[in-house]
Motif scaffolding. Structure first.
Motif: not given
Length: 89
Positions: A20-21, A23-24, A27-28, A40-41, A44
């Motif tokens: 997930i981290e 992928t995030a 995306f950023m 997004i952060n 998280l």
């Protein structure tokens, strides 16, 4: 090689959390927008403590017979303080 069920679930949750981290972060990079990256952060920030609590609970359930109640209470108090410190100003 036989692996304990609790350990397997902790490893699995950590792999999912790490995915997930990553992928995030991708995306950023894709959105290339500070406002979206901030959003997004923020999302998280919910994932991290949740994974911490769940993996700790799984680990404690696996170790319940091996550690004292006092140590379990101290551990949960420490987790609470970590989460409290993240939310306080």
């Amino acid at each position: 090689m036989l692996i304990e069920k609790a350990l397997f679930f902790i490893i699995l949750l950590r792999l999912i959390s790490g995915s997930i981290e990553v992928t995030a972060a991708l995306f950023m990079l894709k959105f290339n927008d500070l406002e979206k990256a901030f959003y997004i952060n923020t999302l998280l920030a919910l994932v991290g403590p949740t994974v911490l609590i769940v993996t700790t609970a799984i680990g404690l359930s696996g170790l319940a017979e091996k550690i004292s109640l006092t140590r379990i209470i101290c551990l949960f108090a420490g987790i609470f303080l970590i989460i409290f410190s993240l939310k306080s100003e």
